[in-house]
Structures are given as C-alpha cells and as structure tokens.
Design a protein around this motif. Structure first.
Motif, PDB file in Angstrom:
ATOM      1  N   UNK A  12       0.936  -1.349   0.007  1.00 47.49           N
ATOM      2  CA  UNK A  12       0.049  -0.108  -0.094  1.00 47.49           C
ATOM      3  C   UNK A  12       0.638   1.194   0.110  1.00 47.49           C
ATOM      4  N   UNK A  13       1.897   1.272   0.904  1.00 47.69           N
ATOM      5  CA  UNK A  13       2.659   2.471   0.795  1.00 47.69           C
ATOM      6  C   UNK A  13       3.504   2.727  -0.455  1.00 47.69           C
ATOM      7  N   UNK A  14       3.642   1.433  -1.226  1.00 50.14           N
ATOM      8  CA  UNK A  14       4.290   1.283  -2.850  1.00 50.14           C
ATOM      9  C   UNK A  14       3.432   2.289  -3.594  1.00 50.14           C
ATOM     10  N   UNK A  15       1.950   1.717  -3.661  1.00 53.58           N
ATOM     11  CA  UNK A  15       1.136   2.251  -4.452  1.00 53.58           C
ATOM     12  C   UNK A  15       0.927   3.781  -4.057  1.00 53.58           C
ATOM     13  N   UNK A  16       0.884   4.199  -2.899  1.00 58.75           N
ATOM     14  CA  UNK A  16       0.908   5.515  -2.400  1.00 58.75           C
ATOM     15  C   UNK A  16       2.089   6.289  -3.065  1.00 58.75           C
ATOM     16  N   UNK A  17       3.321   5.796  -3.065  1.00 58.72           N
ATOM     17  CA  UNK A  17       4.479   6.465  -3.646  1.00 58.72           C
ATOM     18  C   UNK A  17       4.261   6.567  -5.065  1.00 58.72           C
TER      19      UNK A  17
END
Length: 121
Positions: A12-17
C-alpha cells in the motif's frame, strides 16, 4: 500473519508512492513545500526506470511475503501489480510517457502559480 500484514502494508505504501510520483506536483500547487519531496520522488522514479535500480519497497514486500510463507514477487512491483494487469504490457512506454507528462504539467503549473503569486505582491 504479521509478515503478511507487513507485506500488504508495504504494498500500500508503494502504491501511495507511485501515486505521489504521478500526482504530487499538483499537491505542491497548494502546499508548495511538497515540491522538494516530489522532485526527489520523481528523481528516484527516473533512476529506477532508466538504470533499473530495484526499489527497496519491492525488496521489503518480497521478503515479508516469503517470511509469511507466500511465493513472493516473481517480478518487480510494477510488473506484478500494474503491467499486464491494469494496462497491457505493450503500453508500458505509453504509461511511462503519460506519467512524465503529468509530472511536467504539474511542475509547469507550479511555476506559473508561483510566478502569478509573486506578481500580485
């Protein structure tokens, strides 16, 4: 179960990034200090795409998935979740150019808004 939660959190953090790389310049129109973070994120994205450096988030997610007893990421993050899933593989360059155009548009808008604000003073 904790490792799977961590793997999902990293995903999820990667998608947000990735969303921030594509759209963060527009956020800087309202919060101008964001532009430095956005420039760094775009720089990392360029290095990742042009040089092929693996993102640490990909490595962390892969490790957590393996520790959770899952298969892990056979390919990189984008190849696993986006290319061939959200858009056809043959459109990868088109997507990359569209993201680059979004970034350029957001930065041009940022500069124009800052210039207009300076002129009004």
């Amino acid at each position: 179960m904790a490792y799977r939660f961590l793997a999902d959190a990293v995903m999820l953090v990667h998608f947000a990034f990735l969303a921030f790389v594509a759209l963060g310049g527009f956020l800087a129109w309202r919060y101008r200090r964001v532009i430095a973070l956005h420039a760094a994120a775009v720089g990392w994205g360029l290095v990742s795409v042009l040089v092929g450096v693996e993102c640490p988030l990909t490595a962390w997610e892969d490790r957590f998935r393996r520790l959770a007893g899952e298969q892990g990421l056979a390919r990189g993050f984008i190849d696993t979740y986006l290319t061939g899933v959200v858009y056809p593989r043959e459109h990868l360059l088109t997507i990359q150019l569209a993201v680059a155009a979004l970034v350029a548009l957001s930065w041009v808008g940022f500069v124009l808004r800052r210039h207009r604000a300076a002129v009004r003073r």
